[in-house]
Design an enzyme around this catalytic site. Structure first.
Site, mmCIF file in Angstrom:
data_model
loop_
_atom_site.group_PDB
_atom_site.id
_atom_site.type_symbol
_atom_site.label_atom_id
_atom_site.label_comp_id
_atom_site.label_asym_id
_atom_site.label_seq_id
_atom_site.Cartn_x
_atom_site.Cartn_y
_atom_site.Cartn_z
ATOM 1 N N ARG A 99 0.848 -1.188 0.000
ATOM 2 C CA ARG A 99 0.000 0.000 0.000
ATOM 3 C C ARG A 99 0.888 1.244 0.000
ATOM 4 N NH1 ARG A 99 -4.991 1.731 -1.339
ATOM 5 N NH2 ARG A 99 -6.132 2.755 0.330
ATOM 6 N N THR A 375 -9.498 0.361 -9.656
ATOM 7 C CA THR A 375 -8.541 -0.553 -9.084
ATOM 8 C C THR A 375 -8.613 -1.734 -10.036
ATOM 9 O OG1 THR A 375 -9.064 0.318 -6.900
ATOM 10 C CG2 THR A 375 -8.305 -1.956 -6.961
ATOM 11 N N THR A 393 -3.939 -0.617 -7.279
ATOM 12 C CA THR A 393 -4.799 0.519 -7.584
ATOM 13 C C THR A 393 -4.025 1.813 -7.762
ATOM 14 O OG1 THR A 393 -6.745 1.737 -6.780
ATOM 15 C CG2 THR A 393 -5.160 1.060 -5.123
ATOM 16 N N ASP A 417 -7.797 8.299 0.371
ATOM 17 C CA ASP A 417 -8.339 7.220 1.209
ATOM 18 C C ASP A 417 -8.087 7.454 2.700
ATOM 19 O OD1 ASP A 417 -9.667 5.730 -0.643
ATOM 20 O OD2 ASP A 417 -8.125 4.200 -0.892
ATOM 21 N N SER A 446 -7.581 0.830 3.131
ATOM 22 C CA SER A 446 -8.043 0.380 1.812
ATOM 23 C C SER A 446 -9.252 -0.536 1.960
ATOM 24 C CB SER A 446 -6.910 -0.388 1.130
ATOM 25 O OG SER A 446 -7.379 -1.009 -0.042
ATOM 26 N N SER A 447 -9.968 -0.704 0.849
ATOM 27 C CA SER A 447 -11.069 -1.687 0.821
ATOM 28 C C SER A 447 -10.720 -2.894 -0.044
ATOM 29 C CB SER A 447 -12.329 -1.038 0.248
ATOM 30 O OG SER A 447 -12.740 0.010 1.070
ATOM 31 N N GLY A 467 -13.436 -1.434 -7.302
ATOM 32 C CA GLY A 467 -14.745 -0.855 -6.974
ATOM 33 C C GLY A 467 -14.786 -0.045 -5.693
ATOM 34 N N GLY A 468 -13.633 0.474 -5.203
ATOM 35 C CA GLY A 468 -13.658 1.258 -3.966
ATOM 36 C C GLY A 468 -14.272 0.433 -2.839
HETATM 37 N N1 GLY Z 1 -8.262 2.969 -3.586
HETATM 38 C C1 GLY Z 1 -9.273 2.055 -3.268
HETATM 39 C C2 GLY Z 1 -8.960 1.236 -2.069
HETATM 40 O O1 GLY Z 1 -7.807 1.022 -1.758
HETATM 41 O O2 GLY Z 1 -9.860 0.799 -1.400
#
Ligand code: GLY
Length: 566
Positions: A99, A375, A393, A417, A446-447, A467-468
Site C-alpha cells: 500500500r 482498481t 490501484t 483514502d 483500503s477496501s 470498486g472502492g
Molecule cells: N483505492 C481504493 C482502495 O484502496 O480501497
C-alpha cells in the site's frame, strides 16, 4: 482524420477476423497447468507465458502486474500500490502489503484551508494527493522471496508490450477520446494516447509507450532500486518539486513493502484467507461471513427478500465497525482485529437483527463515500497448486492523471483514502475518526479484498475485484455464491449484487437484476434503494475436483479482460 484511420482499421479488422481477440463474456476457461484471469487479455497471456517457461504463480503474477501497467493503465500501475494474498502449494498462506504511504512532509491537516474545510478537493486532485508508490517494492519483495524465474524474465514481457506496442482496444480508445484534451492540469494525459504522428491511436493500431518502456527497463535492470533510487527517483522528485508535490527521493528510498499474516476464518468445509489491515477488506469480509453463518444463510434462498435484507444488514454492521476501528496497523497497535473476525463477535453483533425491519445507521458516528473505483484485480494459479490473489490501484481511474512524460507512468491519488478532516464525520459520508488520519509514513485504509478460499488445504476459489468500498461487498457476495449457492464461477461473478456501506443508509443494487416485488418488500421493511448499472469487475478461479483442473472467468463488465488457461 481520426475517422478515416478508424475506418481503415475497421476494414482491416473485419478482414483479419480472429487476429483481434475480443474479450470473453459469461463463460468459463479451463486449464490443468495454470490459469491467469485479469483485466487485459495480453496481461493474462504474459502470465501464462511465464508459467509455460516453468515459472510459478508468483512469477506469473509479477509478469501480469507489470503487463497491466502497460495494457490497462487506468488501474494497472507502477505508480500506485496494492496487496497480494499468496497460498503456497503446502497450504501455508501469506500476504504482501505494498500500500502507498503518506510522504514524510504529510500532516493530518494538510488538505485543509484556514476554516478547516478541504481546499480545492486537494485530497483527490493535484500532487498533494499522491502517496509514495508501493507497487514495484511489493512485486520485487514477493518475487525475491518466492519467485523461481529471474527478475529480468518476469519484467521483460511488459517492457516488450510498452516498446513494441499492442493493439488499441475500443474500450481504451473511448477513454483516450475523453481524456486527451480535457484538463490542463492533467499534463501527462494530453499526449498519453497519441502516436509519433501526434494523433490519438485508433482501435487496432499499435499503441507504443516508449517512455514507460525506458522506466520498465530501469526496473528490469536494477530491481526495486530501478524505481526507488537513481534516474527514476531523481525525475520523480524533480517533477514533484516543479508541480507542487512533496514526495522526495528520501520518501522513495525509505519505502518498504511488508509481509503480513492473513486474516482467516472457517466457513462450512472451507477456510477463507484475506488481506489484513491496512486493508479493511479482509476483516469486513470475514466479519460478514461469520454474521451470515450465525444467521444460517444456507436456509435462505438466493435473491429472495430475506436474502437481500440479511446481506444488507451484515454489510451495514461490518462497515460501521470498519469506520470505527480500522487503519494502518503500524500506527494503531490496539486495533481489535481478532475480536472483529471472531465467531462470538458475529453472534453478538447480529443479536439485534430484525428479519422484518431495516436497522438504523447512526449518522452521529462514522461512514464514508464509495471512494475511487478504479482498481484492478487478477487471480493466478499454477500446476503445483500455488495461488495468487492480487489487487492493486491508482485510486481514481488514471489516478491523479499527472506524471512526468519522461517516465511515462501516472501517479496514484491514494491520499484521498485517508480521513481528510480530523474529528469531522458527516451523514453523507466523510469520516473523521482517528485510526485513519494522515501521518508521515502511514498507510491509508483500503477496501481491497484479494481473497483465497481453501478446501482440504488447497486453493478452491481465488477472487477479488475493483470498486472502492464496493469491493468488499462484491467479493463477499461472490464467495457466498460459490460456497453457499454452489454457483459455477462465471455465474457467481455475474449474479445480482448489492452494496450497503452503513452511511449513506441505502441499498445500492444492480438494476434489472432485482425483481420489482423484492424491491417493494424491502422498501416496506424500511430500506432505501438506489439502482446502479454494475457492481464489481470480478476476476476469479475455482478448482474443479472432478476434472482436476482450474476453471477461470473474467467479469463481462471488463471490456478487455480474459481468463487464460493452459
Ligand atoms: N483505492 C481504493 C482502495 O484502496 O480501497
Amino acid at each position: 482524420m481520426i475517422f478515416k484511420k478508424q475506418f481503415l482499421v475497421s476494414l482491416f479488422l473485419g478482414a483479419a477476423g480472429l487476429l483481434y481477440p475480443f474479450s470473453q463474456t459469461f463463460s468459463q476457461t479451463y486449464g490443468k497447468n495454470g490459469m491467469v484471469v485479469s483485466d487485459h487479455y495480453l496481461a493474462s497471456e504474459a502470465g501464462i507465458e511465464i508459467l509455460k517457461k516453468g515459472g510459478n504463480a508468483i512469477d506469473a503474477a509479477v509478469a501480469t502486474a507489470f503487463a497491466l501497467a502497460v495494457t490497462h493503465p487506468e488501474a494497472g500501475n507502477i505508480g500506485g500500490g496494492g496487496f497480494i494474498v499468496f497460498m503456497k502449494s503446502d497450504g501455508d498462506v501469506t500476504t504482501f502489503d505494498f500500500r502507498e504511504k503518506a510522504p514524510l512532509a504529510a500532516s493530518p491537516t494538510m488538505f485543509l484551508d484556514e476554516n478547516g474545510n478541504i481546499k480545492d478537493n486537494s485530497n483527490h486532485r493535484g500532487l498533494l494527493s499522491v502517496g509514495v508508490p508501493g507497487t514495484v517494492a511489493g512485486l520485487y519483495q514477493a518475487h525475491q522471496k518466492y519467485g523461481k524465474l529471474s527478475w529480468k524474465e518476469v519484467v521483460d514481457p511488459a517492457v516488450k508490450l510498452a516498446k513494441k506496442g499492442f493493439p488499441m482496444s475500443w474500450g481504451l480508445y473511448r477513454v483516450a477520446l475523453r481524456m486527451s484534451d480535457r484538463d490542463d492540469s492533467w499534463d501527462i494525459m494530453k499526449n498519453y494516447f497519441r502516436g509519433a504522428d501526434g494523433e490519438i491511436v485508433t482501435p487496432g493500431e499499435l499503441w507504443k509507450q516508449p517512455a514507460l518502456a525506458k522506466t520498465l527497463e530501469e526496473i528490469k535492470k536494477h530491481g526495486r532500486d530501478g524505481f526507488y533510487k537513481g534516474k527514476v527517483a531523481e525525475e520523480i522528485e524533480a517533477y514533484m518539486k516543479s508541480n507542487g508535490g512533496i514526495i522526495t527521493q528520501e520518501d522513495l528510498a525509505k519505502y518498504e513493502a511488508v509481509e503480513r499474516k492473513p486474516v482467516s476464518t472457517k466457513f462450512k468445509d472451507f477456510e477463507i484467507f484475506s488481506m489484513p489491515p491496512p486493508s479493511s477488506g479482509g476483516v469486513a469480509l470475514i466479519e460478514m461471513m461469520n454474521l451470515l453463518e450465525a444467521a444460517d444463510i444456507s436456509s435462505i434462498e438466493f435473491n429472495s427478500t430475506p436474502y437481500v435484507h440479511i446481506v444488507a444488514e451484515a454489510m451495514r454492521r461490518a462497515f460501521a465497525d470498519r469506520a470505527e476501528f480500522l487503519g494502518d496497523p503500524d500506527f494503531n497497535p490496539e486495533m481489535p482485529v481478532n475480536k472483529l473476525i471472531s465467531k462470538d463477535f458475529a453472534k453478538a453483533r447480529f443479536q439485534n437483527l430484525d428479519m422484518n425491519h431495516a436497522s438504523p445507521s447512526d449518522p452521529s458516528k462514522y461512514g464514508q463515500l464509495y471512494g475511487g473505483d478504479h482498481t484492478t484485480h487478477f487471480s493466478v494459479t499454477d500446476k503445483d497448486g500455488n495461488a495468487v490473489s492480487l489487487t492493486y490501484t491508482l485510486e481514481n481511474s488514471y489516478g491523479v492523471k499527472m506524471g512526468s512524460s519522461k517516465l511515462g507512468f501516472i501517479f496514484n491519488n491514494e491520499m484521498g483514502d485517508f480521513n481528510p478532516v480530523p474529528g469531522v464525520t458527516t451523514e453523507t459520508g466523510q469520516i473523521g475518526s482517528d485510526p485513519n488520519l494522515v501521518a508521515p509514513e502511514k498507510r491509508m485504509l483500503s477496501s481491497m479484498t484479494p481473497t483465497i478460499v481453501a478446501k482440504d488445504g488447497k486453493p478452491y476459489l481465488v477472487i477479488g475485484s475493483p470498486g472502492g468500498r464496493t469491493i468488499i461487498n462484491t467479493v463477499f457476495q461472490t464467495v457466498l455464491n460459490v460456497l453457499v449457492y454452489d454457483m459455477r464461477i462465471d455465474r457467481a461473478i455475474e449474479a445480482m449484487k448489492i452494496h450497503h456501506q452503513w452511511l449513506p443508509n441505502q441499498i445500492v443494487y444492480e438494476q434489472n437484476l432485482l425483481s420489482p416485488d423484492t424491491k417493494a418488500a424491502l422498501e416496506k421493511m424500511g430500506h432505501k434503494l438506489r439502482p446502479t448499472t454494475n457492481l464489481g469487475v470480478l476476476m476469479g478461479i475455482t478448482f474443479d475436483p472432478e476434472l482436476g483442473t482450474w476453471v477461470g472467468a473474467s467479469d463481462s463488465s471488463s471490456e478487455d479482460g480474459a481468463a487464460k488457461g493452459y
